[in-house]
Design a protein around this motif. Sequence first.
Motif, PDB file in Angstrom:
ATOM      1  N   MET A 186     -18.094 -71.436  -2.689  1.00  0.00           N
ATOM      2  CA  MET A 186     -19.445 -71.911  -2.966  1.00  0.00           C
ATOM      3  C   MET A 186     -20.319 -71.854  -1.710  1.00  0.00           C
ATOM      4  N   PHE A 187     -19.742 -72.223  -0.572  1.00  0.00           N
ATOM      5  CA  PHE A 187     -20.503 -72.179   0.683  1.00  0.00           C
ATOM      6  C   PHE A 187     -20.950 -70.752   0.982  1.00  0.00           C
ATOM      7  N   GLU A 188     -20.093 -69.786   0.690  1.00  0.00           N
ATOM      8  CA  GLU A 188     -20.442 -68.387   0.958  1.00  0.00           C
ATOM      9  C   GLU A 188     -21.643 -67.965   0.133  1.00  0.00           C
ATOM     10  N   ALA A 189     -21.623 -68.280  -1.164  1.00  0.00           N
ATOM     11  CA  ALA A 189     -22.730 -67.899  -2.042  1.00  0.00           C
ATOM     12  C   ALA A 189     -24.024 -68.587  -1.627  1.00  0.00           C
ATOM     13  N   ILE A 190     -23.944 -69.858  -1.298  1.00  0.00           N
ATOM     14  CA  ILE A 190     -25.140 -70.633  -0.927  1.00  0.00           C
ATOM     15  C   ILE A 190     -25.710 -70.150   0.404  1.00  0.00           C
ATOM     16  N   ALA A 191     -24.843 -69.939   1.382  1.00  0.00           N
ATOM     17  CA  ALA A 191     -25.303 -69.479   2.698  1.00  0.00           C
ATOM     18  C   ALA A 191     -25.921 -68.092   2.619  1.00  0.00           C
ATOM     19  N   ASN A 192     -25.400 -67.243   1.744  1.00  0.00           N
ATOM     20  CA  ASN A 192     -25.946 -65.893   1.590  1.00  0.00           C
ATOM     21  C   ASN A 192     -27.417 -65.910   1.201  1.00  0.00           C
ATOM     22  N   GLU A 193     -27.846 -66.982   0.548  1.00  0.00           N
ATOM     23  CA  GLU A 193     -29.233 -67.080   0.102  1.00  0.00           C
ATOM     24  C   GLU A 193     -30.042 -68.081   0.926  1.00  0.00           C
ATOM     25  N   GLY A 194     -29.516 -68.517   2.053  1.00  0.00           N
ATOM     26  CA  GLY A 194     -30.265 -69.389   2.948  1.00  0.00           C
ATOM     27  C   GLY A 194     -30.250 -70.854   2.562  1.00  0.00           C
ATOM     28  N   GLY A 195     -29.338 -71.253   1.664  1.00  0.00           N
ATOM     29  CA  GLY A 195     -29.241 -72.652   1.272  1.00  0.00           C
ATOM     30  C   GLY A 195     -28.456 -73.474   2.269  1.00  0.00           C
ATOM     31  N   VAL A 196     -28.647 -74.782   2.210  1.00  0.00           N
ATOM     32  CA  VAL A 196     -27.964 -75.723   3.110  1.00  0.00           C
ATOM     33  C   VAL A 196     -27.211 -76.734   2.258  1.00  0.00           C
ATOM     34  N   VAL A 197     -25.886 -76.764   2.382  1.00  0.00           N
ATOM     35  CA  VAL A 197     -25.080 -77.769   1.692  1.00  0.00           C
ATOM     36  C   VAL A 197     -25.172 -79.069   2.472  1.00  0.00           C
ATOM     37  N   ASN A 198     -25.624 -80.139   1.827  1.00  0.00           N
ATOM     38  CA  ASN A 198     -25.784 -81.386   2.567  1.00  0.00           C
ATOM     39  C   ASN A 198     -24.950 -82.533   2.009  1.00  0.00           C
ATOM     40  N   GLN A 199     -24.306 -82.321   0.849  1.00  0.00           N
ATOM     41  CA  GLN A 199     -23.431 -83.362   0.319  1.00  0.00           C
ATOM     42  C   GLN A 199     -22.260 -82.728  -0.413  1.00  0.00           C
ATOM     43  N   MET A 200     -21.082 -83.296  -0.181  1.00  0.00           N
ATOM     44  CA  MET A 200     -19.898 -82.971  -0.968  1.00  0.00           C
ATOM     45  C   MET A 200     -19.289 -84.290  -1.414  1.00  0.00           C
ATOM     46  N   ILE A 201     -19.309 -84.523  -2.705  1.00  0.00           N
ATOM     47  CA  ILE A 201     -18.779 -85.768  -3.254  1.00  0.00           C
ATOM     48  C   ILE A 201     -17.693 -85.408  -4.256  1.00  0.00           C
ATOM     49  N   GLY A 202     -16.439 -85.612  -3.856  1.00  0.00           N
ATOM     50  CA  GLY A 202     -15.345 -85.224  -4.739  1.00  0.00           C
ATOM     51  C   GLY A 202     -15.363 -83.732  -4.959  1.00  0.00           C
ATOM     52  N   ASP A 203     -15.538 -83.335  -6.214  1.00  0.00           N
ATOM     53  CA  ASP A 203     -15.580 -81.916  -6.551  1.00  0.00           C
ATOM     54  C   ASP A 203     -17.011 -81.409  -6.677  1.00  0.00           C
ATOM     55  N   GLY A 204     -17.990 -82.275  -6.440  1.00  0.00           N
ATOM     56  CA  GLY A 204     -19.385 -81.879  -6.576  1.00  0.00           C
ATOM     57  C   GLY A 204     -20.035 -81.589  -5.248  1.00  0.00           C
ATOM     58  N   LEU A 205     -21.085 -80.799  -5.297  1.00  0.00           N
ATOM     59  CA  LEU A 205     -21.845 -80.542  -4.087  1.00  0.00           C
ATOM     60  C   LEU A 205     -23.325 -80.473  -4.411  1.00  0.00           C
ATOM     61  N   MET A 206     -24.120 -80.775  -3.403  1.00  0.00           N
ATOM     62  CA  MET A 206     -25.571 -80.695  -3.493  1.00  0.00           C
ATOM     63  C   MET A 206     -26.067 -79.837  -2.344  1.00  0.00           C
ATOM     64  N   CYS A 207     -27.004 -78.948  -2.625  1.00  0.00           N
ATOM     65  CA  CYS A 207     -27.561 -78.133  -1.557  1.00  0.00           C
ATOM     66  C   CYS A 207     -29.064 -77.975  -1.739  1.00  0.00           C
ATOM     67  N   ILE A 208     -29.722 -77.609  -0.642  1.00  0.00           N
ATOM     68  CA  ILE A 208     -31.172 -77.511  -0.596  1.00  0.00           C
ATOM     69  C   ILE A 208     -31.568 -76.097  -0.166  1.00  0.00           C
ATOM     70  N   PHE A 209     -32.587 -75.569  -0.823  1.00  0.00           N
ATOM     71  CA  PHE A 209     -33.192 -74.303  -0.433  1.00  0.00           C
ATOM     72  C   PHE A 209     -34.647 -74.598  -0.063  1.00  0.00           C
ATOM     73  N   GLY A 210     -34.973 -74.463   1.232  1.00  0.00           N
ATOM     74  CA  GLY A 210     -36.324 -74.743   1.682  1.00  0.00           C
ATOM     75  C   GLY A 210     -36.425 -75.856   2.690  1.00  0.00           C
ATOM     76  N   ALA A 211     -35.314 -76.407   3.120  1.00  0.00           N
ATOM     77  CA  ALA A 211     -35.287 -77.439   4.163  1.00  0.00           C
ATOM     78  C   ALA A 211     -33.895 -77.402   4.819  1.00  0.00           C
ATOM     79  N   PRO A 212     -33.817 -77.611   6.148  1.00  0.00           N
ATOM     80  CA  PRO A 212     -34.923 -77.915   7.055  1.00  0.00           C
ATOM     81  C   PRO A 212     -35.818 -76.726   7.366  1.00  0.00           C
ATOM     82  N   LEU A 213     -35.357 -75.492   7.090  1.00  0.00           N
ATOM     83  CA  LEU A 213     -36.188 -74.314   7.332  1.00  0.00           C
ATOM     84  C   LEU A 213     -36.912 -73.942   6.046  1.00  0.00           C
ATOM     85  N   PRO A 214     -38.227 -73.717   6.098  1.00  0.00           N
ATOM     86  CA  PRO A 214     -38.968 -73.379   4.885  1.00  0.00           C
ATOM     87  C   PRO A 214     -38.578 -72.008   4.351  1.00  0.00           C
ATOM     88  N   LEU A 215     -38.552 -71.873   3.034  1.00  0.00           N
ATOM     89  CA  LEU A 215     -38.270 -70.614   2.362  1.00  0.00           C
ATOM     90  C   LEU A 215     -39.323 -70.415   1.276  1.00  0.00           C
TER      91      LEU A 215
END
Length: 357
Positions: A204-233
């Motif tokens: 999942m990190f590979e796919a998200i990083a490929n598009e400039g996303g930032v993973v900021n939370q991993m809770i158990g088997d879930g994750l949350m990521c942001i596209f557009g912060a801290p760097l604008p997209l």
Amino acid sequence: MKQHAKPQHGPKNSGYILVVDDNRMNRLMLARGLEKQGHQAAFAENGRQALAMLAEQDFDLILLDIEMPEMNGYQVLDHLAANVRWRDLPVIMISAVDEIDSVVRCIELGAEDYLTKPFNPVLLKARVDASLEKKRLRDEQRALFCKFTSDEVAEELLNSGFSLGGRLVEATVLFSDIRSFTTIAESKTPQETIELLNDYFSLMFEAIANEGGVVNQMIGDGLMCIFGAPLPLIDHHQRAVRAARQMIELIRRFNQEQARLNRVQIRIGIGIASGAVVAGCVGTQHRATYTCIGDTVNLAARLETHTKTVGQPILIEENTYLGLNGKIEVAPQGEVQLKGKTRAVKVFSVPVADDRT
């Protein structure tokens, strides 16, 4: 431009040092002294040549003359301060100009230290060793940050410093979760569960990083990521949806390998929402995390949960749909009354190669 790694050299405290001086004898004398101290030196005859070398190689320290043709030392310092890659590179000014105004100007422009010609070898060694130690500590700090957060967040913290609070930005939030993970975990040993999660998050990190996303939370088997912060997209809507499709495709391939090994296969659900969020560090001065908050975050989480109801792996809302500008195919799912929302939300699914994933 391709960047080359610095050459291997001497003891642990040695460095790869760029000597910038238009006088050939000065360069040779400095190099001789540095090599006796266990360092390795490279040379530039003026500031322009020095910047070209910096673009090609990594250096630990610059010894920089002030008065040079084509580009002087002050101009080099301006360029270093304006470049994110170079702004933390220590610089020691070495000049025949012994005036307090010149010293002050160099320090204000970002120089680490200042020595006058002819230089004292003992003093030069002390200044070089101190500058290299500061750089080593900064490099270790950056490496430590990157272990616990993304490269983008680490750079923002190093450049702007740590402070609680955030700023309002337009971004896209993505939530992902493994379906029926509790049931899967019950049938596995803790070691097997951890191995499964590590494999899952790596993909999942590979796919998200490929598009400039930032993973900021991993809770158990879930994750949350942001596209557009801290760097604008500008195209954060499209990047998030493309990342989601890559995530599904990687899970499909992962399951093929799992089936071959007679191991458990997994399915995931992804919810995506776009809009205004407050992004920044949340917590206390002793413990904090970089995250974003707002209705957009809650909506993405609700959409991820709703994937289980409609049997679609990727769901997006109207703002994300509009941000796609018709470049990615979607299928309307109608208006849905999601938990915690006072108004119905227009929901769209994103077709993937194999919806059974």
